[in-house]
Design an enzyme around this catalytic site. Structure first.
Site, PDB file in Angstrom:
ATOM      1  N   GLU A   1      34.847  38.733   0.360  1.00  0.00           N
ATOM      2  CA  GLU A   1      34.818  39.238   1.687  1.00  0.00           C
ATOM      3  C   GLU A   1      33.328  39.146   2.153  1.00  0.00           C
ATOM      4  O   GLU A   1      33.115  38.943   3.358  1.00  0.00           O
ATOM      5  CB  GLU A   1      35.345  40.740   1.915  1.00  0.00           C
ATOM      6  CG  GLU A   1      35.484  41.282   3.126  1.00  0.00           C
ATOM      7  CD  GLU A   1      34.441  42.175   3.670  1.00  0.00           C
ATOM      8  OE1 GLU A   1      34.257  42.542   4.988  1.00  0.00           O
ATOM      9  OE2 GLU A   1      33.418  42.356   2.966  1.00  0.00           O
ATOM     10  N   GLU A   2      32.481  39.500   1.080  1.00  0.00           N
ATOM     11  CA  GLU A   2      31.129  39.807   1.535  1.00  0.00           C
ATOM     12  C   GLU A   2      30.390  38.596   1.647  1.00  0.00           C
ATOM     13  O   GLU A   2      29.009  38.662   2.264  1.00  0.00           O
ATOM     14  CB  GLU A   2      30.457  40.448   0.320  1.00  0.00           C
ATOM     15  CG  GLU A   2      31.001  42.022   0.068  1.00  0.00           C
ATOM     16  CD  GLU A   2      30.803  43.094   1.128  1.00  0.00           C
ATOM     17  OE1 GLU A   2      29.817  42.626   2.163  1.00  0.00           O
ATOM     18  OE2 GLU A   2      30.900  44.079   0.967  1.00  0.00           O
TER      19      GLU A   2
ATOM     20  N   HIS B   1      39.205  44.521   0.253  1.00  0.00           N
ATOM     21  CA  HIS B   1      38.532  43.680  -0.604  1.00  0.00           C
ATOM     22  C   HIS B   1      38.163  44.288  -1.741  1.00  0.00           C
ATOM     23  O   HIS B   1      37.428  45.218  -2.295  1.00  0.00           O
ATOM     24  CB  HIS B   1      37.498  43.007   0.208  1.00  0.00           C
ATOM     25  CG  HIS B   1      36.189  43.653   0.789  1.00  0.00           C
ATOM     26  ND1 HIS B   1      35.127  43.584  -0.380  1.00  0.00           N
ATOM     27  CD2 HIS B   1      36.016  44.350   1.689  1.00  0.00           C
ATOM     28  CE1 HIS B   1      34.230  44.348   0.449  1.00  0.00           C
ATOM     29  NE2 HIS B   1      34.633  44.678   1.434  1.00  0.00           N
TER      30      HIS B   1
ATOM     31  N   ASP C   1      32.071  50.079  -0.874  1.00  0.00           N
ATOM     32  CA  ASP C   1      32.150  49.028  -0.008  1.00  0.00           C
ATOM     33  C   ASP C   1      32.894  48.016  -1.132  1.00  0.00           C
ATOM     34  O   ASP C   1      31.955  47.025  -1.475  1.00  0.00           O
ATOM     35  CB  ASP C   1      31.225  48.726   0.872  1.00  0.00           C
ATOM     36  CG  ASP C   1      31.600  47.518   1.743  1.00  0.00           C
ATOM     37  OD1 ASP C   1      32.888  47.016   1.817  1.00  0.00           O
ATOM     38  OD2 ASP C   1      30.725  46.711   2.487  1.00  0.00           O
TER      39      ASP C   1
ATOM     40  N   HIS D   1      25.790  48.553   0.587  1.00  0.00           N
ATOM     41  CA  HIS D   1      25.205  47.382   0.156  1.00  0.00           C
ATOM     42  C   HIS D   1      23.766  47.819  -0.892  1.00  0.00           C
ATOM     43  O   HIS D   1      22.881  46.998  -0.717  1.00  0.00           O
ATOM     44  CB  HIS D   1      24.947  46.373   1.002  1.00  0.00           C
ATOM     45  CG  HIS D   1      26.138  45.950   1.984  1.00  0.00           C
ATOM     46  ND1 HIS D   1      26.162  44.511   2.530  1.00  0.00           N
ATOM     47  CD2 HIS D   1      27.376  46.402   1.846  1.00  0.00           C
ATOM     48  CE1 HIS D   1      27.323  44.146   2.940  1.00  0.00           C
ATOM     49  NE2 HIS D   1      28.276  45.167   2.175  1.00  0.00           N
TER      50      HIS D   1
END
Length: 340
Positions: free
Chosen positions: A198-199, A60, A170, A309
């Site tokens: 995606e998140e 992603h 990420d 994150h």
């Protein structure tokens, strides 16, 4: 350096354009077809001598961040989260707002003005604001508007023993690994998906999986690493420096056991260090991809990242390199057949 450029490019969920453009520029000379679908996914096809089974590799493009929700009369900016964020990491961070990357600082009431009870609690997002250095709302509205995305201001830095600090690991680690796979020689055709959002709920994965309709799906991720003090051993999802992580299950997928066993076998045969992702919280694009149409055999290969994150995620460069090696070795094993 590819990973440096990927992580220093901003691409929050729903606003992946800059990352998408970078990826297309990187892969356009190495694939046979590129499509950007209506939701913003990149779907690329690298044709090989062997077309079956149909192999999909996904990563992603989006990262977590913030979005402008209000502008106060003072010119201070109010905001909310895009994706899963720990509110405790926000205060005092520097950010960039909107397409013009307006610089700002996340601030709060000074500690010496806080009440005793306030000092004992982590600051909530509604207690924070972004200072962009203006005197009033009218000045702020000349450069910032409601709905502007807010990215963390954080550069790629190598430090310590083979470690990297960056935002967006990420999943720019997954994007980087997939780009390099597409640049390599493979006998089997590769269907690549660089997905959006995606998140915020695996939004792009469903349409990408439906379009490609794979027999086998490999999802590349940056995943949580818990090798820090005061964490019980059974909660150690992954550890830095011990190789790419192979997922057992998570909130969205129970990964195919036979395929997982083959991946472990491949890692051992090629002397590639590996570990299992030992916790089951969270999820990734496999949750939607493996259920598309008639379903697909799926696996997730992840690079462990501390402080995920956040603006200062940390990974081990050797884990990243070994994840790329493992991916290439898995593709070569699929070429030989016997997986599905």
């Amino acid at each position: 350096m590819l990973l440096k450029r990927l992580t220093e490019t901003n691409g929050l969920s729903g606003n992946e354009k800059e990352v998408r453009n970078l990826i297309i520029e990187e892969i356009k000379d190495y694939v046979d077809d590129i499509e950007v679908d209506r939701i913003g996914n990149i779907i690329a096809h690298k044709k090989g001598k062997v077309d079956a089974p149909k192999v999909m590799v996904a990563a992603h493009m989006d990262e977590v961040g913030l979005i402008v929700t209000g502008i106060q009369e003072s010119g201070l900016i109010k905001f909310t989260a895009v994706g899963g964020l720990d509110q405790r990491i926000l205060v005092s961070k520097t950010v960039k707002i909107g397409k013009d990357n307006i610089p700002g600082v996340i601030g709060a009431k000074p500690i010496h003005l806080q009440k005793k009870g306030e000092r004992k609690k982590a600051l909530q997002m509604n207690q924070l604001y972004i200072d962009i250095g203006v005197d009033n709302k009218k000045q702020a509205e000349k450069v910032v508007k409601i709905g502007d995305y807010i990215a963390f201001d954080s550069n790629y830095v190598e430090f310590g023993k083979d470690l990297v600090k960056a935002k967006g690991l990420d999943d720019r680690v997954g994007c980087g690994a997939l780009i390099e796979l597409l640049k390599s020689d493979t006998n089997i055709s590769i269907h690549a998906a660089f997905t959006v959002m995606e998140e915020v709920g695996l939004v792009g994965a469903g349409p990408a999986g439906y379009t490609i309709d794979p027999d086998i799906a490999i999802i590349l991720e940056g995943t949580t690493c818990s090798d820090v003090p005061d964490v019980d051993s059974h909660l150690l999802a992954t550890e830095l420096g011990k190789g790419p992580a192979i997922s057992l299950m998570d909130r969205t997928t129970y990964f195919n056991k036979n395929f997982r066993d083959i991946i472990v076998e491949v890692a051992k045969e090629n002397n590639i260090p590996y570990q299992f992702r030992r916790t089951t919280f969270g999820g990734n694009d496999s949750g939607k991809i493996h259920m598309a149409k008639e379903g697909a055999i799926s696996a997730t290969i992840s690079v462990p990242c501390r402080y995920i994150h956040s603006p200062v995620s940390v990974m081990n460069k050797n884990d990243y390199e070994n994840a790329k090696k493992l991916l290439k070795a898995i593709i070569e094993r699929i070429e030989k057949g016997g997986i599905c």
